[in-house]
Design a protein around this motif. Structure first.
Motif, PDB file in Angstrom:
ATOM      1  N   THR A   1       0.652  -1.201   0.024  1.00  0.00           N
ATOM      2  CA  THR A   1       0.010   0.036  -0.163  1.00  0.00           C
ATOM      3  C   THR A   1       0.815   1.246   0.017  1.00  0.00           C
ATOM      4  O   THR A   1       1.619   1.690   1.014  1.00  0.00           O
ATOM      5  CB  THR A   1      -0.936   0.006   1.333  1.00  0.00           C
ATOM      6  N   ALA A   2       1.009   2.008  -1.101  1.00  0.00           N
ATOM      7  CA  ALA A   2       1.646   3.162  -1.174  1.00  0.00           C
ATOM      8  C   ALA A   2       1.565   4.071  -0.174  1.00  0.00           C
ATOM      9  O   ALA A   2       0.436   4.426   0.345  1.00  0.00           O
ATOM     10  CB  ALA A   2       1.582   3.622  -2.611  1.00  0.00           C
ATOM     11  N   GLY A   3       2.471   4.829   0.335  1.00  0.00           N
ATOM     12  CA  GLY A   3       2.329   5.930   1.362  1.00  0.00           C
ATOM     13  C   GLY A   3       2.037   5.312   2.724  1.00  0.00           C
ATOM     14  O   GLY A   3       1.814   6.212   3.776  1.00  0.00           O
ATOM     15  N   THR A   4       1.911   3.825   2.960  1.00  0.00           N
ATOM     16  CA  THR A   4       1.689   3.577   4.265  1.00  0.00           C
ATOM     17  C   THR A   4       2.746   3.069   4.920  1.00  0.00           C
ATOM     18  O   THR A   4       3.700   2.240   4.427  1.00  0.00           O
ATOM     19  CB  THR A   4       0.499   2.231   4.100  1.00  0.00           C
ATOM     20  N   ARG A   5       2.872   3.298   6.410  1.00  0.00           N
ATOM     21  CA  ARG A   5       3.947   2.937   7.256  1.00  0.00           C
ATOM     22  C   ARG A   5       3.261   1.986   8.308  1.00  0.00           C
ATOM     23  O   ARG A   5       2.252   2.289   8.571  1.00  0.00           O
ATOM     24  CB  ARG A   5       4.676   3.988   7.837  1.00  0.00           C
ATOM     25  N   TYR A   6       4.098   1.149   8.615  1.00  0.00           N
ATOM     26  CA  TYR A   6       3.469   0.524   9.954  1.00  0.00           C
ATOM     27  C   TYR A   6       4.266   0.336  11.248  1.00  0.00           C
ATOM     28  O   TYR A   6       5.634   0.497  10.970  1.00  0.00           O
ATOM     29  CB  TYR A   6       2.914  -1.036   9.596  1.00  0.00           C
ATOM     30  N   LEU A   7       3.757   0.463  12.463  1.00  0.00           N
ATOM     31  CA  LEU A   7       4.625   0.642  13.278  1.00  0.00           C
ATOM     32  C   LEU A   7       4.675  -1.056  14.194  1.00  0.00           C
ATOM     33  O   LEU A   7       3.409  -1.214  14.447  1.00  0.00           O
ATOM     34  CB  LEU A   7       4.255   1.603  14.517  1.00  0.00           C
ATOM     35  N   LYS A   8       5.869  -1.423  14.579  1.00  0.00           N
ATOM     36  CA  LYS A   8       5.657  -2.791  15.079  1.00  0.00           C
ATOM     37  C   LYS A   8       6.356  -2.734  16.621  1.00  0.00           C
ATOM     38  O   LYS A   8       7.486  -2.288  16.614  1.00  0.00           O
ATOM     39  CB  LYS A   8       6.100  -3.696  14.321  1.00  0.00           C
TER      40      LYS A   8
ATOM     41  N   LEU B   1      -1.082   0.830  11.555  1.00  0.00           N
ATOM     42  CA  LEU B   1      -0.921   1.321  10.287  1.00  0.00           C
ATOM     43  C   LEU B   1      -1.050   2.932  10.090  1.00  0.00           C
ATOM     44  O   LEU B   1      -1.912   3.288  10.900  1.00  0.00           O
ATOM     45  CB  LEU B   1      -2.130   0.824   9.217  1.00  0.00           C
ATOM     46  N   CYS B   2      -0.439   3.549   9.422  1.00  0.00           N
ATOM     47  CA  CYS B   2      -0.253   5.223   9.684  1.00  0.00           C
ATOM     48  C   CYS B   2       0.260   5.617   8.047  1.00  0.00           C
ATOM     49  O   CYS B   2       0.734   4.788   7.473  1.00  0.00           O
ATOM     50  CB  CYS B   2       0.787   5.526  10.674  1.00  0.00           C
ATOM     51  N   SER B   3      -0.228   6.717   7.880  1.00  0.00           N
ATOM     52  CA  SER B   3       0.445   7.631   6.588  1.00  0.00           C
ATOM     53  C   SER B   3       0.949   8.679   7.186  1.00  0.00           C
ATOM     54  O   SER B   3       0.614   9.338   8.057  1.00  0.00           O
ATOM     55  CB  SER B   3      -0.800   7.709   5.631  1.00  0.00           C
ATOM     56  N   ILE B   4       1.892   9.316   6.290  1.00  0.00           N
ATOM     57  CA  ILE B   4       2.439  10.551   6.764  1.00  0.00           C
ATOM     58  C   ILE B   4       1.910  11.677   6.173  1.00  0.00           C
ATOM     59  O   ILE B   4       1.665  11.591   4.922  1.00  0.00           O
ATOM     60  CB  ILE B   4       4.012  10.242   6.245  1.00  0.00           C
ATOM     61  N   VAL B   5       1.490  12.746   6.827  1.00  0.00           N
ATOM     62  CA  VAL B   5       0.702  13.970   6.590  1.00  0.00           C
ATOM     63  C   VAL B   5       1.631  14.997   6.780  1.00  0.00           C
ATOM     64  O   VAL B   5       2.102  15.135   8.147  1.00  0.00           O
ATOM     65  CB  VAL B   5      -0.470  13.935   7.044  1.00  0.00           C
ATOM     66  N   LYS B   6       1.533  15.962   6.047  1.00  0.00           N
ATOM     67  CA  LYS B   6       2.167  17.328   6.345  1.00  0.00           C
ATOM     68  C   LYS B   6       1.298  18.176   6.883  1.00  0.00           C
ATOM     69  O   LYS B   6       0.172  18.654   6.172  1.00  0.00           O
ATOM     70  CB  LYS B   6       2.999  17.784   5.262  1.00  0.00           C
ATOM     71  N   GLN B   7       1.334  18.587   8.112  1.00  0.00           N
ATOM     72  CA  GLN B   7       0.265  19.704   8.745  1.00  0.00           C
ATOM     73  C   GLN B   7       0.964  20.960   9.154  1.00  0.00           C
ATOM     74  O   GLN B   7       1.907  21.036  10.032  1.00  0.00           O
ATOM     75  CB  GLN B   7      -0.271  19.007   9.935  1.00  0.00           C
ATOM     76  N   GLY B   8       0.906  22.002   8.210  1.00  0.00           N
ATOM     77  CA  GLY B   8       1.783  23.221   8.465  1.00  0.00           C
ATOM     78  C   GLY B   8       3.150  22.870   8.063  1.00  0.00           C
ATOM     79  O   GLY B   8       3.479  22.441   6.853  1.00  0.00           O
ATOM     80  N   SER B   9       3.823  23.260   9.058  1.00  0.00           N
ATOM     81  CA  SER B   9       5.467  22.820   8.866  1.00  0.00           C
ATOM     82  C   SER B   9       5.906  21.459   9.503  1.00  0.00           C
ATOM     83  O   SER B   9       7.057  21.329   9.316  1.00  0.00           O
ATOM     84  CB  SER B   9       6.054  23.870   9.261  1.00  0.00           C
TER      85      SER B   9
ATOM     86  N   ASP C   1      -0.948   9.612  10.785  1.00  0.00           N
ATOM     87  CA  ASP C   1      -2.131   9.608  10.713  1.00  0.00           C
ATOM     88  C   ASP C   1      -2.555   8.203  10.988  1.00  0.00           C
ATOM     89  O   ASP C   1      -2.291   7.501  10.081  1.00  0.00           O
ATOM     90  CB  ASP C   1      -2.984  10.125   9.331  1.00  0.00           C
ATOM     91  N   PHE C   2      -3.173   7.846  12.126  1.00  0.00           N
ATOM     92  CA  PHE C   2      -3.524   6.591  12.256  1.00  0.00           C
ATOM     93  C   PHE C   2      -4.849   5.939  11.107  1.00  0.00           C
ATOM     94  O   PHE C   2      -5.558   6.620  11.110  1.00  0.00           O
ATOM     95  CB  PHE C   2      -4.132   6.357  13.701  1.00  0.00           C
ATOM     96  N   ASN C   3      -4.385   4.881  10.623  1.00  0.00           N
ATOM     97  CA  ASN C   3      -5.318   4.243   9.760  1.00  0.00           C
ATOM     98  C   ASN C   3      -5.782   2.785  10.240  1.00  0.00           C
ATOM     99  O   ASN C   3      -6.478   2.368   9.366  1.00  0.00           O
ATOM    100  CB  ASN C   3      -4.693   3.927   8.318  1.00  0.00           C
ATOM    101  N   GLY C   4      -5.481   2.197  11.309  1.00  0.00           N
ATOM    102  CA  GLY C   4      -6.068   0.985  11.822  1.00  0.00           C
ATOM    103  C   GLY C   4      -4.831   0.126  12.036  1.00  0.00           C
ATOM    104  O   GLY C   4      -3.848   0.603  12.356  1.00  0.00           O
ATOM    105  N   PHE C   5      -5.253  -1.156  12.362  1.00  0.00           N
ATOM    106  CA  PHE C   5      -4.466  -2.233  12.646  1.00  0.00           C
ATOM    107  C   PHE C   5      -4.552  -3.075  11.635  1.00  0.00           C
ATOM    108  O   PHE C   5      -5.484  -3.419  10.959  1.00  0.00           O
ATOM    109  CB  PHE C   5      -4.657  -2.902  14.027  1.00  0.00           C
ATOM    110  N   ASP C   6      -3.521  -4.041  11.350  1.00  0.00           N
ATOM    111  CA  ASP C   6      -3.513  -5.158  10.394  1.00  0.00           C
ATOM    112  C   ASP C   6      -2.122  -6.078  10.783  1.00  0.00           C
ATOM    113  O   ASP C   6      -1.525  -5.801  11.702  1.00  0.00           O
ATOM    114  CB  ASP C   6      -3.085  -4.745   9.066  1.00  0.00           C
TER     115      ASP C   6
END
Length: 157
Positions: A57-64, A82-90, A95-100
């Protein structure tokens, strides 16, 4: 790490230490062994997490969670966050996307992909590239590249 451990104990702090891992096989789950030179540092840590890049899944990171000294493991192989990297301001944030399951985000090779990679490695070798250069360009371990080239030269194919 010993000094950080002393500070942690003296002031009752939690300290986050970041480390970079060397190139790893994207088809295998992340383990403590992926820290290589930093593995000894892991002995001082109470818990450790790794960030992996999803290969499906492009742009998705996972924390283990790869180490926990006390308590149970919540975010292991069967339950990565599961997370995706989002730029908020600077700032960048996750952003949390669930578990897998981690296996769903590892690279899956089929025979054709393997043959294509071997052909690319051998083509680069025939063009005169060094084993290290081929390894860097193909993201295949140095020893695997060397083994394939040696087999190729032995068989004479």
């Amino acid at each position: 790490m010993r000094n950080l451990q002393a500070i942690k104990n003296r002031y009752q702090l939690s300290i986050l230490v970041l480390a970079h891992t060397p190139k790893r096989n994207q088809a295998r789950p992340i383990t403590r062994n992926d820290l290589q030179g930093s593995k000894m540092l892991l002995n001082f840590a109470d818990s450790a997490f790794a960030i992996g890049e999803s290969q499906t899944t492009a742009g998705t990171r996972y924390l283990k969670q790869i180490k926990q000294r006390s308590g149970r493991q919540y975010y292991g192989q069967e339950n990565v966050s599961l997370c995706s990297i989002v730029k908020q301001g600077s700032f960048l944030k996750f952003d949390f996307n669930g578990f897998d399951n981690e296996a769903a985000h590892l690279q899956h090779y089929n025979q054709q992909q393997r043959r294509d990679m071997e052909e690319r490695i051998l083509l680069l070798h025939k063009q005169g590239h060094s084993v290290r250069t081929i390894s860097a360009q193909t993201n295949v371990y140095y020893t695997s590249v060397h083994r394939l080239i040696r087999k190729f030269e032995k068989d004479g194919d």
